[in-house]
Design a protein around this motif. Structure first.
Motif, PDB file in Angstrom:
ATOM      1  N   LYS A  36       0.834  -1.194   0.000  1.00  0.00           N
ATOM      2  CA  LYS A  36       0.000   0.000   0.000  1.00  0.00           C
ATOM      3  C   LYS A  36       0.867   1.242   0.000  1.00  0.00           C
ATOM      4  O   LYS A  36       1.946   1.262   0.583  1.00  0.00           O
ATOM      5  CB  LYS A  36      -0.903   0.029   1.242  1.00  0.00           C
ATOM      6  CG  LYS A  36      -2.083  -0.880   1.152  1.00  0.00           C
ATOM      7  CD  LYS A  36      -3.072  -0.551   2.253  1.00  0.00           C
ATOM      8  CE  LYS A  36      -4.342  -1.331   2.041  1.00  0.00           C
ATOM      9  NZ  LYS A  36      -5.398  -0.924   2.945  1.00  0.00           N
ATOM     10  N   GLN A  37       0.364   2.284  -0.645  1.00  0.00           N
ATOM     11  CA  GLN A  37       1.029   3.577  -0.638  1.00  0.00           C
ATOM     12  C   GLN A  37       0.137   4.549   0.103  1.00  0.00           C
ATOM     13  O   GLN A  37      -1.090   4.430   0.078  1.00  0.00           O
ATOM     14  CB  GLN A  37       1.296   4.053  -2.058  1.00  0.00           C
ATOM     15  CG  GLN A  37       2.292   3.170  -2.782  1.00  0.00           C
ATOM     16  CD  GLN A  37       2.601   3.687  -4.172  1.00  0.00           C
ATOM     17  OE1 GLN A  37       1.872   4.506  -4.713  1.00  0.00           O
ATOM     18  NE2 GLN A  37       3.685   3.222  -4.739  1.00  0.00           N
ATOM     19  N   PHE A  38       0.767   5.525   0.760  1.00  0.00           N
ATOM     20  CA  PHE A  38       0.033   6.451   1.597  1.00  0.00           C
ATOM     21  C   PHE A  38       0.363   7.895   1.249  1.00  0.00           C
ATOM     22  O   PHE A  38       1.424   8.197   0.721  1.00  0.00           O
ATOM     23  CB  PHE A  38       0.347   6.191   3.071  1.00  0.00           C
ATOM     24  CG  PHE A  38      -0.048   4.822   3.526  1.00  0.00           C
ATOM     25  CD1 PHE A  38      -1.353   4.545   3.891  1.00  0.00           C
ATOM     26  CD2 PHE A  38       0.878   3.794   3.559  1.00  0.00           C
ATOM     27  CE1 PHE A  38      -1.733   3.274   4.295  1.00  0.00           C
ATOM     28  CE2 PHE A  38       0.517   2.521   3.966  1.00  0.00           C
ATOM     29  CZ  PHE A  38      -0.786   2.270   4.329  1.00  0.00           C
ATOM     30  N   ILE A  39      -0.564   8.775   1.579  1.00  0.00           N
ATOM     31  CA  ILE A  39      -0.406  10.218   1.401  1.00  0.00           C
ATOM     32  C   ILE A  39      -0.606  10.856   2.769  1.00  0.00           C
ATOM     33  O   ILE A  39      -1.539  10.501   3.492  1.00  0.00           O
ATOM     34  CB  ILE A  39      -1.453  10.778   0.416  1.00  0.00           C
ATOM     35  CG1 ILE A  39      -1.280  10.130  -0.956  1.00  0.00           C
ATOM     36  CG2 ILE A  39      -1.360  12.299   0.326  1.00  0.00           C
ATOM     37  CD1 ILE A  39      -2.437  10.408  -1.900  1.00  0.00           C
ATOM     38  N   ALA A  40       0.271  11.806   3.132  1.00  0.00           N
ATOM     39  CA  ALA A  40       0.160  12.503   4.413  1.00  0.00           C
ATOM     40  C   ALA A  40      -0.349  13.923   4.163  1.00  0.00           C
ATOM     41  O   ALA A  40       0.072  14.590   3.223  1.00  0.00           O
ATOM     42  CB  ALA A  40       1.516  12.566   5.109  1.00  0.00           C
ATOM     43  N   GLN A  41      -1.260  14.368   5.035  1.00  0.00           N
ATOM     44  CA  GLN A  41      -1.790  15.726   4.968  1.00  0.00           C
ATOM     45  C   GLN A  41      -1.950  16.247   6.392  1.00  0.00           C
ATOM     46  O   GLN A  41      -2.432  15.524   7.268  1.00  0.00           O
ATOM     47  CB  GLN A  41      -3.141  15.738   4.260  1.00  0.00           C
ATOM     48  CG  GLN A  41      -3.771  17.110   4.180  1.00  0.00           C
ATOM     49  CD  GLN A  41      -5.155  17.055   3.553  1.00  0.00           C
ATOM     50  OE1 GLN A  41      -5.862  16.054   3.666  1.00  0.00           O
ATOM     51  NE2 GLN A  41      -5.542  18.121   2.903  1.00  0.00           N
ATOM     52  N   GLN A  42      -1.547  17.495   6.610  1.00  0.00           N
ATOM     53  CA  GLN A  42      -1.716  18.065   7.944  1.00  0.00           C
ATOM     54  C   GLN A  42      -3.188  18.193   8.267  1.00  0.00           C
ATOM     55  O   GLN A  42      -3.980  18.650   7.455  1.00  0.00           O
ATOM     56  CB  GLN A  42      -1.036  19.428   8.032  1.00  0.00           C
ATOM     57  CG  GLN A  42      -1.105  20.020   9.436  1.00  0.00           C
ATOM     58  CD  GLN A  42      -0.287  21.289   9.585  1.00  0.00           C
ATOM     59  OE1 GLN A  42       0.635  21.522   8.816  1.00  0.00           O
ATOM     60  NE2 GLN A  42      -0.615  22.087  10.589  1.00  0.00           N
ATOM     61  N   GLY A  43      -3.560  17.758   9.468  1.00  0.00           N
ATOM     62  CA  GLY A  43      -4.931  17.912   9.947  1.00  0.00           C
ATOM     63  C   GLY A  43      -5.028  19.200  10.735  1.00  0.00           C
ATOM     64  O   GLY A  43      -5.107  20.279  10.168  1.00  0.00           O
ATOM     65  N   SER A  44      -4.947  19.104  12.061  1.00  0.00           N
ATOM     66  CA  SER A  44      -4.902  20.293  12.914  1.00  0.00           C
ATOM     67  C   SER A  44      -3.433  20.694  13.089  1.00  0.00           C
ATOM     68  O   SER A  44      -2.558  20.171  12.398  1.00  0.00           O
ATOM     69  CB  SER A  44      -5.537  19.980  14.269  1.00  0.00           C
ATOM     70  OG  SER A  44      -4.715  19.081  14.990  1.00  0.00           O
ATOM     71  N   ASN A  45      -3.157  21.588  14.030  1.00  0.00           N
ATOM     72  CA  ASN A  45      -1.770  21.989  14.300  1.00  0.00           C
ATOM     73  C   ASN A  45      -0.928  20.849  14.860  1.00  0.00           C
ATOM     74  O   ASN A  45       0.300  20.912  14.822  1.00  0.00           O
ATOM     75  CB  ASN A  45      -1.732  23.158  15.290  1.00  0.00           C
ATOM     76  CG  ASN A  45      -2.183  24.454  14.657  1.00  0.00           C
ATOM     77  OD1 ASN A  45      -2.196  24.596  13.451  1.00  0.00           O
ATOM     78  ND2 ASN A  45      -2.569  25.400  15.488  1.00  0.00           N
ATOM     79  N   THR A  46      -1.589  19.827  15.402  1.00  0.00           N
ATOM     80  CA  THR A  46      -0.858  18.746  16.074  1.00  0.00           C
ATOM     81  C   THR A  46      -1.149  17.359  15.513  1.00  0.00           C
ATOM     82  O   THR A  46      -0.740  16.362  16.103  1.00  0.00           O
ATOM     83  CB  THR A  46      -1.188  18.739  17.586  1.00  0.00           C
ATOM     84  OG1 THR A  46      -2.593  18.526  17.748  1.00  0.00           O
ATOM     85  CG2 THR A  46      -0.775  20.034  18.261  1.00  0.00           C
ATOM     86  N   THR A  47      -1.851  17.271  14.383  1.00  0.00           N
ATOM     87  CA  THR A  47      -2.176  15.959  13.814  1.00  0.00           C
ATOM     88  C   THR A  47      -1.842  15.891  12.321  1.00  0.00           C
ATOM     89  O   THR A  47      -1.839  16.900  11.619  1.00  0.00           O
ATOM     90  CB  THR A  47      -3.665  15.599  13.987  1.00  0.00           C
ATOM     91  OG1 THR A  47      -4.461  16.558  13.299  1.00  0.00           O
ATOM     92  CG2 THR A  47      -4.056  15.533  15.456  1.00  0.00           C
ATOM     93  N   VAL A  48      -1.571  14.671  11.876  1.00  0.00           N
ATOM     94  CA  VAL A  48      -1.351  14.376  10.468  1.00  0.00           C
ATOM     95  C   VAL A  48      -2.350  13.307  10.065  1.00  0.00           C
ATOM     96  O   VAL A  48      -2.503  12.296  10.755  1.00  0.00           O
ATOM     97  CB  VAL A  48       0.088  13.876  10.206  1.00  0.00           C
ATOM     98  CG1 VAL A  48       0.266  13.435   8.757  1.00  0.00           C
ATOM     99  CG2 VAL A  48       1.099  14.946  10.572  1.00  0.00           C
ATOM    100  N   LYS A  49      -3.045  13.539   8.953  1.00  0.00           N
ATOM    101  CA  LYS A  49      -3.980  12.555   8.411  1.00  0.00           C
ATOM    102  C   LYS A  49      -3.248  11.719   7.372  1.00  0.00           C
ATOM    103  O   LYS A  49      -2.564  12.253   6.503  1.00  0.00           O
ATOM    104  CB  LYS A  49      -5.181  13.241   7.771  1.00  0.00           C
ATOM    105  CG  LYS A  49      -6.043  13.999   8.767  1.00  0.00           C
ATOM    106  CD  LYS A  49      -7.199  14.666   8.055  1.00  0.00           C
ATOM    107  CE  LYS A  49      -8.093  15.414   9.033  1.00  0.00           C
ATOM    108  NZ  LYS A  49      -9.215  16.061   8.335  1.00  0.00           N
TER     109      LYS A  49
END
Length: 76
Positions: A5-18
């Motif tokens: 599987k491949q994944f993509i990271a995106q910033q959620g809030s100031n302290t989380t990554v989706k």
């Protein structure tokens, strides 16, 4: 055929990554990084890296994917 599987990271809030599944686009996990994010997260293979600031100190943190466990923390 490669079934990794491949994944993509995106910033959620100031302290989380989706973390999203790149194949389906579905949200896979939300990772709390333990500080305020100061640089965009990125994924390389099965590792997500992000720079955070906590108590006035910057740190580079790496997390394993797909589980989201903290792998390393180093001063920035």
């Amino acid at each position: 055929m490669n079934n990794t599987k491949q994944f993509i990271a995106q910033q959620g809030s100031n302290t989380t990554v989706k973390i999203y599944d790149a194949g389906s686009g579905q949200l896979h996990r939300v990772i709390t990084v333990g500080g305020n994010i100061v640089s965009s997260p990125y994924v390389s293979g099965n590792v997500m890296t992000v720079t955070v600031e906590s108590a006035g100190k910057k740190q580079i943190k790496t997390f394993t994917l797909p589980g989201g466990g903290l792998r390393t923390t180093i001063p920035a």
